[in-house]
Each structure stands twice: as C-alpha cells, then as structure tokens.
Design an enzyme around this catalytic site. Sequence first.
Site, PDB file in Angstrom:
ATOM      1  N   ASP B 174       0.924  -1.315  -0.155  1.00 36.15           N
ATOM      2  CA  ASP B 174       0.437  -0.253   0.253  1.00 36.15           C
ATOM      3  C   ASP B 174       0.510   1.468  -0.186  1.00 36.15           C
ATOM      4  OD1 ASP B 174      -2.249   1.519   1.055  1.00 36.15           O
ATOM      5  OD2 ASP B 174      -3.823   0.075   0.885  1.00 36.15           O
ATOM      6  N   HIS B 215      -3.561   5.601   3.740  1.00 41.45           N
ATOM      7  CA  HIS B 215      -4.288   5.020   3.525  1.00 41.45           C
ATOM      8  C   HIS B 215      -3.783   3.870   4.015  1.00 41.45           C
ATOM      9  CE1 HIS B 215      -5.429   1.877  -0.024  1.00 41.45           C
ATOM     10  NE2 HIS B 215      -7.061   2.767   0.787  1.00 41.45           N
ATOM     11  N   ASN B 307     -13.591   1.206  -6.746  1.00 39.70           N
ATOM     12  CA  ASN B 307     -14.557   1.534  -6.744  1.00 39.70           C
ATOM     13  C   ASN B 307     -15.091   2.129  -7.441  1.00 39.70           C
ATOM     14  OD1 ASN B 307     -14.413   1.099  -3.335  1.00 39.70           O
ATOM     15  ND2 ASN B 307     -12.205   2.409  -3.928  1.00 39.70           N
ATOM     16  N   SER B 385     -11.218  -0.564  -0.226  1.00 37.54           N
ATOM     17  CA  SER B 385      -9.840  -0.723   0.380  1.00 37.54           C
ATOM     18  C   SER B 385     -10.367  -1.225   1.372  1.00 37.54           C
ATOM     19  CB  SER B 385      -9.124   0.295   0.427  1.00 37.54           C
ATOM     20  OG  SER B 385      -8.879   0.975  -1.607  1.00 37.54           O
TER      21      SER B 385
END
Lengths: 76, 656
Positions: B174, B215, B307, B385
């Site tokens: 990530d 994130h 998404n 996520s």
Amino acid sequence: MSAQTFRGTIRREDLSGGYLVLITDDGHRYLLGGATKALREEGLRVEVQGEVLGEGGPSIAVTSDPILRVTGSKRL
Amino acid sequence: MSLSTASVRARIASVVFFASLTALALSFAASLLFGGAPEAELEPAQAAIDRAFSQEDLVAGWIAVDFADGVDKARYDEIEKSWGIDVEFNSAASVNTALTIGRVPADTPEALDALLDKIRAHPEVEHAEPLFRYAASFVPDDPLFEKQWNFEMIGLTRAWDVSRGEGVTVAVIDTGVAYEDRDEFRAVPDLRGARFAPGYDFVNDDAHANDDHGHGTHVAGTIAQRTDNGEGVAGVAFEATLMPIKVLDMNGMGNSADIAEAIRWAADHGARVLNLSLGGGGYSKIMADAVAYAADKGALVVCAAGNGGRAKVEYPAAYPGALAVSAIGPSGRLASYSSYGPQVAISAPGGDIRASGVAEHGILQNTIRREAVGQSHYAFYQGTSMATPHVAGVAALLFAAGAPDADAVRQALFQGAKKPRSGIFDASPRVAQVKSTANASADDTSATEIGASGAFAGGRSIRHGHGVLDAIGALKALGIPVDRSPGVRFAALVLALALLFLARLTLPSDKRRARTVGLTIVFGAAIASLGLFFMPWIGCPSRLAMPMVRWPLPLIGGAGMNAVFGSALIPFVLGFFTHAGRCRLGRELAIGLSLGFAGALLVEAFSGATIALLPFATPGSGWFAATISAVWFVANACLSFLLARALMGVPEGGRR
C-alpha cells in the site's frame, strides 16, 4: 507522452480516505497525482498542465479513471 | 458390624454422587446435541429459551424490539407511545433492519413478560425479547471499539475466543504503514506494540516502508490494530504480524512494476496473506504473473474489487488467483461505490458514508494526517480498500487456527460466508439477531446476475460473490468449533469427574482402597478439559486457555482439530513415562489428564467438530466427516478412560 492542458472542475472524492479528481469541461475524469497541493478544494475551477499516464494505473482510488500527473496549474 | 454399615453407606453415597454427576453431564451433552434447534421451532420455544437464561444473562431493564423491515424512527416513535417506553436503533447497522433496543419500566419478571406480550402482539413487530448479555466472548477494552459495527457484523468477538492470527504474516502492499519513529515519521499510537516483520519501500527503494499518505496505515489497522490495549480501536487479527510494503506514493498512486515486485517479494519473505487495497483498469501481464507466482507459493492474494460503482472488477482483483472483495455498508447492502462482477469472491464491510451522510457508517481505524505525516488521528474511511483487509484479517485467523494452505482458507471463507438472501443476519453479539434487509435482496435481483432467475445463482452472486464475510462461519467451515457458552467447557470437566468416579467404582476393591483421589488428579482433569484457564487471570491471555483437545498445531496443521491433541495420544505418552516409576505426582497428573481428555473428547463428539489428518474425513464435507470424527472422538475418549483406570490400578508407591 507530452504534457497537455486540461480545463475543468476539481472534485474531492470521499473514498479510500479521499483523493482528487478533475472533471474536464468535455466530461472526462482524471485521477490527479503529482503537484496537487494547490488543487485540494472541492468545486475549484482550474486549468491544469500534466501528463496522462495511460488508462487506470494502480492507485488507492481503485478505478479505471486514467491518472493525470500534474506539473502545473492555475485557478480560473 | 457398624464398620460394615458405614462402608455400605459410603458406597451408596458415592453411587448417588456419581449418578447425579452423570445426569448433570448428560444434560449438558444433550443441550449441546440438541442446542441448534431448527428456525421453525424457535418461536414456540421462545418462552422456554427466555426462562433458560438466568437473570445474570439479561441486561436488567432493557429489551430488544425487532420491527418489520421498513419501519423508521418516525414510525416506531409513534407506535411506542402506547407501550410507554422509548426504543432507539441499536446501532448504525439497524437503520434498515429496524432492530431497536430500549429501557423498560417493568420491575418484575411478570411485568416484563406482560409488556413483551403486548409488544409482540403489534402487527408491525416481528419479535421482542429481553436483551441478553453474551459474556462468553472476549471483548477488548479499546475505548472506540463500540464504533466498530463492522467487527460485530462479521462475528469477530466470538472468533477471537479461538483465533487471533498469531504466527501469520500479512503483507500490506500500500502507501506504507506508520509503524516506526524515523525522520518526520511517527508510529501511530494504536500500532505501537503490534507485531511487524521487515518490509520494503519500492517507491524510495529502502527498507523503511513509512506511510506519507494515511491509506496504508488505515488498512494495516483494520488487519492488526493493537487491541485490548486501552487505546483507540481493535483489529481483525491483532496477534498477526504485519509486513509493511510501500508501492504507492504520497498521492496514493503507483506503477505495475513496483506492485508486481512487491507481490513476489512478500511471497518470498514469508507472507501467507497479501492485502492489496489498490487497483486500476489497466491490464498488466507482469502483475498478473506476480499474482500467479504468489498463489503458487501458497499465499492468499486479497484485492479490492474497485470503487467504480459498476459491473467491472478492476486489476489486480480481476487477475486469476486473486480474491476480489466487494464492499457492503452497515445495512448489509452492497455499497453504491462498490464495483461488482463475476470475479467478486466475497463481500465485506467497507462502510457506506455516502448512503447516509453519517461518518460513523464508515470504517474507523488509527492513521496519520495526510497534511502532517507525524500526526495521528482516528478516521472513518469507506471503500473496497477498507473491505479488503477484513477478509485478509479473517484469512489470518484461519491460517492461525490451523488451515493447511490458501485453498483451505479460500474454501472456508466461501463456505462460511452468509447469503444475504437467507434472511437471518446474526450480526450482533449484544443482541440475539439482526435481520438482513429486504432491500439487499431487491438490490441483487435488480442487478445483472450470473443466473437469469435469482441473486444467488449457483450459490454465487456478482455483487457478493459467495456471500458476506463471516469469521464464525469460516472457522466452523474449517472444522474449528466455536464455543457457544462457557458451559461447553464446564461440561467436559463435569464428565471427567464423573468418569473419575466411574473408574474408581469399577476398580477391584483392594486397588480401590489403595487409591486416593488427590488434588493432583482433579488439577490434571481441569487443565486438560479447560486448558490453562488461569492464564488470563494472571494477566497473560493465551491461546492455550482452551481445552487441550483444541490446542492448535499450525506446523503439522490441517483444517479441523489436529489428531495430536484431539486424541488419546498425549495421555498415552504421559502414561508411558509415568506408569512404572515411583513418581506419584506424575502418575496422578497423567490420570487426571487422561480423564480430562476423555471428558473433552466426549464433548467434541457432540460439538460437530471435525478431526484433521484422517485421509477419509475431509473437514467440512458434511455428515460423513462429522460421523467419522464423532466415532474418532468417542473411541479416543474410551481409550483415555481405560488408560486412566489402568493407571489408577497402579499402587501409589509405584510397582515394585
């Protein structure tokens, strides 16, 4: 790919903790990377210079929107 | 003469004692055997169930009222006036399920019964009952844990009783993780003390995968936030080891080469689960090959479906070998932003702030502020996520519980997943049941489905894949029993003590006279049937604080209970070393352990648990595996009992 200029409106997406999208006046969506510090305002009208990095590079946005790596911008 | 009468009385007393212990044990066993009543029988049996709970099980002065789906706050505020009480939605998940709880003025059980009858009679009420307290599960002391509706939804507190992910490495590929203090970077408080494996930063090419975005730290928190530390929130598999890998820059963007390298690096460095809460629309052969490589190496590659809010799963989730995760909100509906498609394997809570405008309908974890990377805050995020690390975390729980490989984990996740269409949605440990929304089904049928007729054609839908993630269902599918109450463990001890008296009664009289029942035997029976039950009392929560027959053995492993602990093997090894020697304590401990194993194995015979390492008993393959396993447990219980009895026949000073 050479730098291009885009006119449009900034949208702050509320997914994945937030990221910036440019909706161009001709209706295209670009994920914004690079020099975006001046662009973090919902609804901002801008002209952006940058390079489009192909279709749907991997990012936290997890969408097929192409990434626009910003090199310069100005408010309209 | 008088001596003989006393001896007869003693004999009668011991028979009566034994008989009552046996009756008690049998009633426990019966409650286990018949505990899972079919749904259709629930309603008539409700009064009996209500009575069966003691006053300690009830939250005094509180009731739960499940209104018909569609009843909103305005409507129930109107209805409740005639009852003289005030109920409110139980949680963020209740908005669409219409489940409410509230205080009641009734101060006697009779008054409460009368009020509940009145409420149940209302046509817009599906059910009403006293609020039950579920004390068996581990509930962490993290102050914001109550905001984590998503963990309730997937049954985590009960799952934590049997697995917390210990020994399993999960790679977070990530933006990095705020896990160390270095330069301007600071570890976030709720990851301090969490377990980390060395990671890598593919963006800056160094060994410090610090997060300059937020994130990755949020995602890592969902997987293994430090839990029960009195700080912040909890994580799904909080004893798992996090491997921080940075592939996305400060804008949350990356390239296929870095990500492909990171996937291979993680698989080569011992990660069993790879979390990829990232993606895009571009197909990359090198990334597809990397996913296949990791899968071949035995890692589970869990990816966000996307998404885009449309029927297109993004890459890497769409590559063969990846496990694609779609996102649901607190209502159980697919979130409007979530991508879907035939590659979706499972859905999990990803939050849905958009649907309600309520921040608390997101997923809460500890992360950094993007504008100041050294500053920590707790933030509600939403997205696929956020759904992905729920699945990665539960996968870690399954590996830690003994799943032998990624295929077994995958199958357990799918088999244990809840089908939204099935109606009952056991989402809350605080309240008996939460119903899934009628809207979720309507939502599914309106979509373009794989099958023409229904949402779950072939047991799979394009929105939820095999269903909604469920930690309890997945553990059960793996053959790991999940306790319904502490009574289950107590039953094993009671059985063990009953068997102790049975063994003593059936000894020849001269040997019986020579055998006293000491505390060592009772202690042995207790630690075999309850495990190292005292560990949590002295502040050392341990996975060994469960019946020895359920102790995990990840190295030899296999799904289901392993045959090393789930058999008479341990008692026989102990018996072998202690039967002939002069060590009385050792022998008595062996007697106690044998009896404890016998009791616990008898309980397992009725628990539906399956035993691994039997070539003909594949865990989770239905009645056949369950029957073979039950026979195994009973046979090994008999062996343990006979061993205990034989050891009891050895003179206390040892054989000369």
